[in-house]
Design a protein around this motif. Structure first.
Motif, mmCIF file in Angstrom:
data_model
loop_
_atom_site.group_PDB
_atom_site.id
_atom_site.type_symbol
_atom_site.label_atom_id
_atom_site.label_comp_id
_atom_site.label_asym_id
_atom_site.label_seq_id
_atom_site.Cartn_x
_atom_site.Cartn_y
_atom_site.Cartn_z
ATOM 1 N N GLN A 90 0.987 -1.175 0.000
ATOM 2 C CA GLN A 90 0.076 -0.049 -0.038
ATOM 3 C C GLN A 90 0.892 1.349 -0.103
ATOM 4 O OE1 GLN A 90 -3.047 0.036 -0.374
ATOM 5 N NE2 GLN A 90 -3.837 -2.222 0.199
ATOM 6 N N GLU A 122 -2.986 -2.922 9.020
ATOM 7 C CA GLU A 122 -4.122 -2.991 8.331
ATOM 8 C C GLU A 122 -3.583 -3.558 6.979
ATOM 9 O OE1 GLU A 122 -8.106 -1.909 8.522
ATOM 10 O OE2 GLU A 122 -6.913 -3.305 9.617
ATOM 11 N N ARG A 146 -2.498 -7.042 6.447
ATOM 12 C CA ARG A 146 -3.480 -7.910 6.283
ATOM 13 C C ARG A 146 -4.150 -7.751 5.044
ATOM 14 N NH1 ARG A 146 -7.003 -6.526 11.572
ATOM 15 N NH2 ARG A 146 -8.319 -8.257 10.918
ATOM 16 N N GLY A 147 -3.717 -6.976 4.086
ATOM 17 C CA GLY A 147 -4.416 -6.743 2.834
ATOM 18 C C GLY A 147 -5.243 -5.798 2.836
ATOM 19 N N ARG A 148 -5.614 -5.074 3.756
ATOM 20 C CA ARG A 148 -6.561 -3.997 3.722
ATOM 21 C C ARG A 148 -6.068 -2.331 3.417
ATOM 22 N NH1 ARG A 148 -10.241 -5.700 9.000
ATOM 23 N NH2 ARG A 148 -10.643 -7.867 8.673
ATOM 24 N N PHE A 149 -6.849 -1.578 2.769
ATOM 25 C CA PHE A 149 -6.438 -0.397 2.577
ATOM 26 C C PHE A 149 -6.660 0.534 3.904
ATOM 27 C CE2 PHE A 149 -7.036 3.990 1.311
ATOM 28 C CZ PHE A 149 -5.995 4.353 0.153
ATOM 29 N N ALA A 208 -10.687 -3.852 13.141
ATOM 30 C CA ALA A 208 -9.493 -3.898 12.503
ATOM 31 C C ALA A 208 -8.447 -3.275 13.140
ATOM 32 C CB ALA A 208 -9.718 -3.960 11.054
ATOM 33 N N ASP A 209 -8.854 -1.968 13.360
ATOM 34 C CA ASP A 209 -7.855 -0.583 13.725
ATOM 35 C C ASP A 209 -7.789 -0.717 15.305
ATOM 36 O OD1 ASP A 209 -10.235 0.305 14.153
ATOM 37 O OD2 ASP A 209 -9.796 2.291 13.458
#
Length: 267
Positions: free
Chosen positions: A25, A71, A74-77, A260-261
């Motif tokens: 990212q 994040e 874990r493959g999240r934006f 998640a955060d």
């Protein structure tokens, strides 16, 4: 919470994971780091008190970058709001993070005060009020001594606060306890942190050297922009690696129901 003792080679793994996560990212993490620096810079516009406010925000902003890196890993934006994770986790957590920030600012200002004994406050004035480092200052033994005292004194201060924001936020420790366990974790894993620090020094030096060489070939204006951009990217990569130092130094249960955060990294 359980303290883990990791081998020295883990320090190199933290660097690799930080770079790998950033590559996943790059725009988001670079943008968040730029926002981080912009907020700190805006605070310093206010004389004296602005620098203190900026210092108080650093632990919380660092936690935000750690959450963003978590994040991304874990493959999240990571959305921009993740940068203020430390300040939107409830009133109790907000108060704890503000206390931690005040302790950091107090330690930093106290260290600057110590340097004033050597050079009459020249180094502290330069930091708090800004200005340029003149050739006269660089030839002043008192100023150079103050600079070395600050550099050496900042090491234990940084170790105290290295894991503290994460411990306050994810493990719900009090600010004072978080400082104690942060220092203990860094000391017990001093081999890994030594390798981590040396590896990042190598990466930063090599990256800026390459950017400077390329910049020298394409012209001073574009070249200076390239060097500044490279510094931004390299520092964003560094901050992306911090969450992995916390993850591997402390074993914390992962709650799948938590946001998640607001979830500690898995050990």
């Amino acid at each position: 919470m359980k303290l883990n003792i990791v081998p020295a080679r883990t320090g190199l793994l933290w660097v690799k994971l930080g770079i790998k996560t950033f590559v996943r990212q790059p725009i988001a993490l670079s943008g968040l780091f730029l926002m981080f620096m912009a907020v700190i810079s805006m605070c310093t516009v206010l004389p004296v008190i602005g620098s203190v406010i900026a210092l108080m925000l650093i632990p919380g902003a660092t936690l935000g970058m750690m959450a963003a890196s978590h994040e991304a890993s874990r493959g999240r934006f990571p959305m921009p709001t993740i940068l203020v994770t430390a300040f939107r986790a409830g009133r109790e957590q907000l108060q704890a993070m503000l206390v931690l920030g005040a302790l950091y600012a107090g330690g930093f200002v106290g260290l600057l005060g110590l340097t004033a004994v050597l050079d009459g406050g020249q180094f502290a004035k330069l930091y708090l009020l800004g200005g340029r480092v003149s050739a006269e200052l660089l030839n002043d033994d008192g100023f150079l001594g103050a600079m070395w005292v600050f550099t050496l004194g900042y090491l234990p201060l940084s170790l105290l606060f290295w894991h503290a924001p994460a411990l306050v936020h994810w493990d719900r420790l009090s600010p004072v306890k978080s400082l104690f366990f942060s220092l203990v974790a860094c000391w017990r894993n001093k081999g890994a942190f030594t390798v981590f620090g040396l590896a990042w020094m190598g990466v930063l030096t090599a990256g800026l050297l390459v950017a400077s060489l390329i910049g020298g070939l394409i012209g001073p204006v574009i070249g200076s922009g390239l060097v500044m951009g490279s510094m931004l990217v390299l520092l964003a990569m560094f901050f992306s690696s911090l969450v992995f130092t916390f993850r591997d130094c402390f074993a914390a249960p992962l709650s799948p129901e938590a946001p998640a955060d607001d979830t500690p990294p898995s050990a």
